[in-house]
Design a protein around this motif. Structure first.
Motif, short mmCIF file in Angstrom:
data_model
loop_
_atom_site.label_atom_id
_atom_site.label_comp_id
_atom_site.label_asym_id
_atom_site.label_seq_id
_atom_site.Cartn_x
_atom_site.Cartn_y
_atom_site.Cartn_z
N PHE A 2 17.28 22.42 91.22
CA PHE A 2 16.18 22.16 90.39
C PHE A 2 15.72 23.34 90.04
O PHE A 2 15.38 24.39 90.73
CB PHE A 2 14.97 21.30 91.55
N LYS A 3 15.19 23.25 88.68
CA LYS A 3 14.65 24.71 88.20
C LYS A 3 13.28 24.44 87.97
O LYS A 3 12.53 25.24 87.56
CB LYS A 3 15.41 25.05 86.79
N ASN A 4 12.87 23.09 87.67
CA ASN A 4 11.49 22.60 87.19
C ASN A 4 11.39 21.26 88.17
O ASN A 4 12.08 20.76 88.73
CB ASN A 4 11.18 22.24 85.80
N MET A 5 9.99 20.99 88.26
CA MET A 5 9.62 19.81 89.13
C MET A 5 8.39 19.55 88.48
O MET A 5 7.37 19.65 88.58
CB MET A 5 9.45 20.12 90.57
N VAL A 6 8.22 17.90 88.15
CA VAL A 6 7.18 17.11 87.84
C VAL A 6 7.21 16.09 88.91
O VAL A 6 8.21 15.48 89.24
CB VAL A 6 7.27 16.69 86.57
#
Length: 299
Positions: A2-6
């Motif tokens: 994971f490089k981003n997370m929402v």
């Protein structure tokens, strides 16, 4: 992984076994774009191996992967072909096409050009925490997030989600942390920040590789600028940039996280998944607490 997370809250009514999820995802397995298809969306094997499951369970956490393929048509190419078709109409009828006909000619041009267009692919890692009823997406794009949510709702019976909301907004909390110089428990403030004025000028100040516990930064806060991005580290283990909409960007797992982990090539996916989900399963609740706790929406 994971490089981003929402982060989303899954509706409390939804329950599904791994077998049911796998069977449901098969109905929307990814297939490449057809000759005149602008976009194709579907599920692929998260492990990256053909004929592997479409949902992987690692330590009780469910991992999926959505693939998006788009045909790329440069606007200039479509415009040129539309103009060619319009000239042909004018030559044949003696009058220029009106707005409605021009729109139809543009659609015709796109259909003609689509079979010759290049395709580009992107994929989004999806993590479902069934015990906590949380959904996490590895994207910073609202369009890609919408693709995932739409695909999940179509694939899984009874699946419903809403963005996880906290009692304190991320922007207000970041402002307090910068103004006081006191980050919340378990977190430190790093050296990247973006501040934006709320007036009509919308002026922006960005700091990179810069100490933020300074009078200059505090003066910007006092003048009314609000933080829209703030770099932070959790427990010396995971660094990230928190945005005003509570998205996490630039996620990086620090060296201490990998101590004692030396997986073989065949175990890399399981190790990466276990590390990412284990660390983020602790970070996310701490961040929610730092933002005043979760806001319970009325049904």
């Amino acid at each position: 992984m994971f490089k981003n997370m929402v982060v989303y809250r899954i509706g409390p009514e939804w329950q599904a076994s791994l077998t049911v999820i796998e069977s449901s995802l098969q109905k929307m397995r990814f297939a490449p774009c057809g000759a005149t298809q602008k976009q194709s969306v579907g599920w692929v094997e998260p492990r990256g191996l053909k004929h592997a499951p479409l949902v992987e369970s690692i330590g009780g956490q469910y991992l999926l992967k959505l693939q998006v393929e788009q045909r790329v048509l440069p606007g200039a190419v479509v415009k040129r072909r539309t103009e060619e078709l319009a000239r042909k109409v004018e030559d044949e009828t003696g009058r220029k096409p009106g707005k409605k006909q021009t729109k139809e000619l543009k659609e015709q041009a796109e259909l003609e050009l689509l079979p010759m267009a290049f395709t580009k692919q992107s994929s989004i890692h999806v993590w479902i925490d069934p015990a906590r009823h949380l959904l996490m997406l590895d994207t910073s794009s609202s369009a890609r997030a919408e693709d995932v949510i739409t695909s999940l709702v179509k694939s899984l019976d009874g699946f419903a989600v809403s963005l996880l909301q906290t009692k304190d907004s991320a922007a207000v909390a970041m402002k307090e942390w910068l103004a006081s110089g006191e980050p919340p428990s378990y977190f430190t403030i790093d050296r990247e920040c973006e501040l934006k004025s709320m007036d009509e000028m919308k002026s922006v100040v960005r700091y990179a590789r810069h100490l933020l516990d300074t009078d200059e930064v505090k003066a910007h806060i006092v003048s009314g600028k609000m933080p829209t991005r703030l770099a932070m580290t959790w427990e010396g283990r995971v660094s990230f940039v928190l945005t005003e909409s509570m998205q996490l960007k630039k996620l990086a797992f620090l060296d201490v996280v990998f101590e004692g982990h030396k997986p073989g090539k065949d175990e890399a996916f399981d190790a990466d998944a276990a590390i990412a989900t284990t660390e983020m399963s602790k970070l996310i609740p701490d961040l929610i607490d730092a933002l005043g706790g979760e806001l319970q929406l009325q049904q």
